[in-house]
Scaffold this motif. Structure first.
Motif, mmCIF file in Angstrom:
data_model
loop_
_atom_site.group_PDB
_atom_site.id
_atom_site.type_symbol
_atom_site.label_atom_id
_atom_site.label_comp_id
_atom_site.label_asym_id
_atom_site.label_seq_id
_atom_site.Cartn_x
_atom_site.Cartn_y
_atom_site.Cartn_z
ATOM 1 N N ARG A 102 0.836 -1.208 0.000
ATOM 2 C CA ARG A 102 0.000 0.000 0.000
ATOM 3 C C ARG A 102 0.868 1.254 0.000
ATOM 4 N N ALA A 137 -11.080 0.971 5.590
ATOM 5 C CA ALA A 137 -10.018 0.080 6.086
ATOM 6 C C ALA A 137 -9.851 0.247 7.595
ATOM 7 N N ALA A 138 -9.932 1.503 8.058
ATOM 8 C CA ALA A 138 -9.793 1.759 9.493
ATOM 9 C C ALA A 138 -10.962 1.158 10.273
ATOM 10 N N PRO A 160 -9.285 4.379 2.714
ATOM 11 C CA PRO A 160 -8.629 4.188 4.018
ATOM 12 C C PRO A 160 -9.578 4.270 5.214
ATOM 13 N N ASP A 181 -7.596 5.143 -2.498
ATOM 14 C CA ASP A 181 -6.318 4.745 -3.070
ATOM 15 C C ASP A 181 -6.622 3.884 -4.297
ATOM 16 N N VAL A 220 -4.662 0.236 -5.307
ATOM 17 C CA VAL A 220 -4.587 -0.815 -4.300
ATOM 18 C C VAL A 220 -4.693 -2.228 -4.882
ATOM 19 N N VAL A 247 -8.876 -4.674 5.427
ATOM 20 C CA VAL A 247 -7.887 -3.649 5.795
ATOM 21 C C VAL A 247 -6.848 -3.512 4.692
ATOM 22 N N LEU A 248 -6.403 -4.647 4.159
ATOM 23 C CA LEU A 248 -5.321 -4.614 3.170
ATOM 24 C C LEU A 248 -5.785 -4.098 1.816
ATOM 25 N N PHE A 249 -7.008 -4.477 1.404
ATOM 26 C CA PHE A 249 -7.373 -4.251 0.007
ATOM 27 C C PHE A 249 -8.500 -3.252 -0.218
ATOM 28 N N HIS A 250 -9.077 -2.693 0.840
ATOM 29 C CA HIS A 250 -10.143 -1.727 0.587
ATOM 30 C C HIS A 250 -9.531 -0.415 0.085
ATOM 31 N N PRO A 251 -10.034 0.119 -1.022
ATOM 32 C CA PRO A 251 -9.423 1.332 -1.582
ATOM 33 C C PRO A 251 -9.574 2.552 -0.675
ATOM 34 N N THR A 296 -9.076 -8.638 7.998
ATOM 35 C CA THR A 296 -7.698 -8.255 7.638
ATOM 36 C C THR A 296 -7.597 -8.008 6.140
ATOM 37 N N LEU A 297 -8.261 -8.854 5.337
ATOM 38 C CA LEU A 297 -8.235 -8.647 3.882
ATOM 39 C C LEU A 297 -8.871 -7.315 3.516
ATOM 40 N N ILE A 307 -1.743 1.366 9.723
ATOM 41 C CA ILE A 307 -2.676 0.340 10.205
ATOM 42 C C ILE A 307 -2.063 -1.049 10.023
#
Lengths: 99, 179
Positions: free
Chosen positions: A29, B36-37, B33, B87, B90, B27-31, B24-25, A37
């Motif tokens: 990222r 994701a938070a 933020p 983002d 991503v 968090v990693l891949f959501h465009p 977790t996925l 995070i």
């Protein structure tokens, strides 16, 4: 209902996979906040492994370490977000969104 | 063969693991933020259920209060203040990053049997028993362990938090330069 002590290896593998996922996110990222995070994900995966070891050996030192790590993570978040705010204030660039 | 752990806790562990991996996925891949938070907050709550299930209720409470309640609220507050945008890059998948993780996995694979056999050689004097963990008596032991035996750790954590607050105040209260 508590987990049986035989679940400790499961917990360790689970925390290791979580750590790797956090590391992958940190590497891929580009947004500063999501990198932050992902760091927190890695810290929490380590915390879970510590808790599993503490459970297995029946020691409270692991719990004490987890508490210390949570405190350090809080300080890290405060200072890191302060730095990001300062960067935004000085340059007017939004560090959370990639350029 | 010991099958005593098939009492529903295996099912609970599996469900919790899948939910946790899902968050977790996200968090990693959501465009976005911000989402994701929020997923990270949900992930922290599932992690606290893990702590509950191994008998550390105190840790589960701390996890929700400090992480989900304080740190993440600070993150979300700053994100909303700075008006974050999605983002777009991503979903770009790179094999190079996966290959970076492979040596780490290999090291873990080699070291884990050594760590696992370590318990047979280590002479451990337990602080609590599993019966105390089951009936909740371990919380009192945690309190004694933390606030009497290792009081200095708490003192130093307090000092660290205080220094962190001073640094953050110093960083954020700087005056804007006139061009």
């Amino acid at each position: 209902m508590h987990f049986h002590p035989t679940f400790v290896p499961h917990l360790l593998v689970f925390s290791f996979i979580l750590f790797l996922m956090g590391l992958y996110g940190f590497l891929t990222r580009r947004s500063a906040l999501v990198n932050f995070i992902c760091l927190e994900v890695m810290i929490n995966a380590g915390n879970l492994a510590l808790a599993a070891f503490s459970y297995q050996y029946q020691l409270l030192s692991g719990v004490l370490l987890i508490f210390t790590l949570i405190g350090i993570a809080a300080v890290e978040a405060v200072v890191g977000l302060g730095l990001i705010w300062l960067l935004h204030h000085k340059t007017r660039v939004n560090p959370f969104s990639p350029s | 063969m010991d099958l005593s752990f098939f009492d529903g806790s295996l099912l609970l562990f599996s469900v919790l693991s899948f939910v946790s991996f899902g968050f977790t996925l996200l968090v990693l891949f959501h465009p976005n933020p911000l989402y994701a938070a929020f997923s990270f907050v949900a992930w922290l709550i599932t992690l606290s259920v893990f702590y509950l299930q191994i008998g550390f209720e105190y840790l589960a409470m701390l996890q929700i209060l400090i992480y989900a309640g304080a740190i993440m609220v600070l993150f979300i507050f700053i994100m909303m203040l700075l008006n974050t945008k999605a983002d777009r890059d991503v979903w770009q998948f790179s094999l190079k990053n996966i290959f970076t993780l492979l040596p780490l996995g290999g090291i873990f694979w080699m070291v884990s049997p050594i760590l696992w056999n370590f318990k047979n050689e280590l002479k451990v004097f337990p602080d609590f028993t599993f019966t105390e963990l089951q009936n909740g008596a371990v919380q009192e032991k945690i309190a004694t362990f933390f606030y009497e035996k290792h009081f200095l750790v708490f003192e130093s954590l307090g000092v660290l938090l205080f220094v962190g607050i001073i640094i953050a105040l110093g960083l954020t209260s700087q005056k804007e330069e006139k061009n």
